[in-house]
Design a protein around this motif. Sequence first.
Motif, PDB file in Angstrom:
ATOM      1  N   ILE A   4       0.584  -1.153   0.204  1.00 53.79           N
ATOM      2  CA  ILE A   4      -0.375   0.282  -0.316  1.00 53.79           C
ATOM      3  C   ILE A   4       1.150   1.806   0.276  1.00 53.79           C
ATOM      4  O   ILE A   4       1.099   2.009  -0.465  1.00 53.79           O
ATOM      5  N   VAL A   5       1.449   1.193   0.813  1.00 55.97           N
ATOM      6  CA  VAL A   5       3.266   2.334   1.012  1.00 55.97           C
ATOM      7  C   VAL A   5       3.409   2.782  -0.382  1.00 55.97           C
ATOM      8  O   VAL A   5       3.097   4.094  -0.586  1.00 55.97           O
ATOM      9  N   GLU A   6       3.915   1.561  -1.057  1.00 47.43           N
ATOM     10  CA  GLU A   6       4.928   1.618  -2.412  1.00 47.43           C
ATOM     11  C   GLU A   6       3.468   2.569  -3.281  1.00 47.43           C
ATOM     12  O   GLU A   6       4.233   2.974  -3.739  1.00 47.43           O
ATOM     13  N   PHE A   7       2.904   1.747  -3.383  1.00 50.09           N
ATOM     14  CA  PHE A   7       2.062   2.472  -4.753  1.00 50.09           C
ATOM     15  C   PHE A   7       1.370   3.690  -4.616  1.00 50.09           C
ATOM     16  O   PHE A   7       1.087   4.393  -4.999  1.00 50.09           O
ATOM     17  N   GLU A   8       0.689   3.998  -2.495  1.00 44.06           N
ATOM     18  CA  GLU A   8       0.979   5.091  -2.468  1.00 44.06           C
ATOM     19  C   GLU A   8       1.117   6.472  -3.211  1.00 44.06           C
ATOM     20  O   GLU A   8       0.838   7.637  -3.527  1.00 44.06           O
ATOM     21  N   GLU A   9       2.866   5.998  -2.993  1.00 43.40           N
ATOM     22  CA  GLU A   9       3.650   6.863  -3.397  1.00 43.40           C
ATOM     23  C   GLU A   9       4.083   7.360  -4.314  1.00 43.40           C
ATOM     24  O   GLU A   9       4.290   7.959  -4.966  1.00 43.40           O
ATOM     25  N   LYS A  10       4.018   6.067  -5.290  1.00 44.11           N
ATOM     26  CA  LYS A  10       3.952   5.915  -6.820  1.00 44.11           C
ATOM     27  C   LYS A  10       3.152   7.200  -7.180  1.00 44.11           C
ATOM     28  O   LYS A  10       3.280   7.351  -8.278  1.00 44.11           O
ATOM     29  N   PHE A  11       1.967   6.479  -6.970  1.00 41.72           N
ATOM     30  CA  PHE A  11       0.561   7.469  -7.286  1.00 41.72           C
ATOM     31  C   PHE A  11       0.740   8.883  -7.521  1.00 41.72           C
ATOM     32  O   PHE A  11       0.626   9.397  -7.914  1.00 41.72           O
TER      33      PHE A  11
END
Length: 108
Positions: free
Chosen positions: A82-89
């Motif tokens: 979750i943290v990884e993709f929230e940061e990417k988006f």
Amino acid sequence: MSFPNDETGNVLTEMQQAGLDLSQSVEVTFFQLFEEKSNAIAMQQFVEQSDMQATVSLHPDQTPNVWDVDCTLTMVPSYDNIVEFEEKFENIARQFDGYNDGWGVEAD
């Protein structure tokens, strides 16, 4: 399973307490907001042309003159994912003058 004491960790804890099996893949949607429709369209096209394999939808927000870009991935909703993709988006949204507005999982 325990999670860090932050917003993401709190949501995951609530999901776990509600009976969601967090070891199974689910559709997770990451929400981005834009004041300019052209910027929202630019992000939508960017994500669709990337290798992220996200389903992207663009629609007006409940707030007038604001546009939502919803990016949905099928994934295991682990804290790190979750943290990884929230940061990417969020980083992509910033390129187009948008900002992150959280994430969610549709309840059955």
